[in-house]
Design an enzyme around this catalytic site. Structure first.
Site, short mmCIF file in Angstrom:
data_model
loop_
_atom_site.label_atom_id
_atom_site.label_comp_id
_atom_site.label_asym_id
_atom_site.label_seq_id
_atom_site.Cartn_x
_atom_site.Cartn_y
_atom_site.Cartn_z
N SER A 86 0.93 -1.18 -0.06
CA SER A 86 0.09 -0.21 0.04
C SER A 86 0.65 1.31 0.00
CB SER A 86 -0.91 0.13 1.38
OG SER A 86 -0.34 0.00 2.40
N HIS B 87 -3.34 -3.38 -5.17
CA HIS B 87 -3.57 -3.20 -3.69
C HIS B 87 -4.80 -3.36 -3.41
CE1 HIS B 87 -3.98 0.55 -0.72
NE2 HIS B 87 -3.69 -0.99 -0.20
#
Length: 293
Positions: free
Chosen positions: A10, A31
């Protein structure tokens, strides 16, 4: 051969991670958001060397598993983590200013965020946030750049290093977690961050949460991390929990009215810090009375 390598990071730039892979054109960021079974968004991050074919395959994969994709270009924190980080840090900054913890959490909830920033930081773990900050500082130093100052960092460092309260997984943070009972704000928090007694307009608190995220979204557009207002809006609502009533970070600015938004952001910057200063792109569009499309 022909396989795609994807990272769920992230924060860490995809281009840097790809250097460890022999086929950098086949490396991409996917992600996912927690909890994965309930969060509909996947942020697809295109690195410097990611090929169009790899991007297309990743996009198709995300659609095939029933998720909603947005595509962003590479940068530290990409789009969603950058925006969400401004939300949590703003909560810590308010605490440092002497705003009561319960008031901070309630202001976020009344603005439309699903969870208060202090509760979020407990779940993520402040020690992890500080590790990310340390890595970012080292990487920026290697580029000859400083890590921008933010009042939240001193709060997190004190909670972790001095008070030994890194978050829920570490036994407690801003909240206590009694077994079998609802969590409650840590009673001693007010001793370490006593209310200042200064009256802060509640509307300022609510708008600070909304404005700081919207302004970061504009910076992402300005830097080329985001290619469209659509991805900014979808990503903020489905991935970050930005209030649905706003239509998303960029639509919030459009609905507020760009000239009026710039005027209000300037006031917030004077009161609470330069992080609220309207970016040049926002000022240009406001002067021309243009919307973000």
């Amino acid at each position: 051969p022909g396989g795609v390598m994807a990272s769920n990071t992230s924060t860490l730039p995809i281009t840097g991670l790809a250097t460890a892979y022999e086929r950098q054109e086949n490396f991409i960021g996917l992600h996912f958001f927690s909890p994965v079974d309930r969060m509909p968004l996947v942020e697809i991050i295109k690195g410097k060397h990611t090929s169009d074919e790899t991007l297309a395959r990743a996009y198709d994969f995300v659609k095939q598993i029933g998720k909603t994709p947005i595509v962003v270009n590479d940068s530290r924190g990409f789009y969603t983590s950058r925006v969400f980080g401004t939300f949590t840090r703003e909560g810590a900054a308010m605490l440092a200013e002497g705003v009561d913890a319960a008031t901070i959490e309630n202001a976020a909830l009344q603005a439309g965020m699903p969870v208060g920033p202090l509760a979020v930081m407990d779940e993520v773990a402040m020690s992890l946030t500080l590790s990310v900050r340390k890595q970012a500082a080292a990487d920026l130093a290697a580029e000859g750049k400083p890590l921008p100052h933010h009042p939240a960092w001193a709060v997190l460092e004190k909670m972790v290093a001095d008070l030994g309260r890194p978050g829920r997984a570490g036994g407690g943070g801003f909240y206590d977690y009694p077994p079998g009972e609802p969590k409650t704000l840590w009673p001693d928090l007010a001793k370490h961050y006593p209310p200042s007694g200064k009256a802060v307009p509640f509307d300022d608190l609510k708008e600070r949460f909304l404005f700081v995220q919207a302004i970061e979204a504009v910076r992402c557009i300005e830097e080329g991390v985001l290619a469209s207002a659509r991805d900014a809006n979808v990503g903020s609502i489905l991935g970050v929990g930005y209030p649905r009533w706003t239509g998303g970070t960029v639509q919030y600015i459009n609905a507020y009215g760009l000239p009026r938004f710039v005027e209000r952001a300037t006031v917030l910057a004077e009161r609470y810090g330069s992080r609220f200063a309207p970016p040049p792109l926002l000022q240009e569009k406001a002067a021309a009375n243009e919307r973000f499309e």
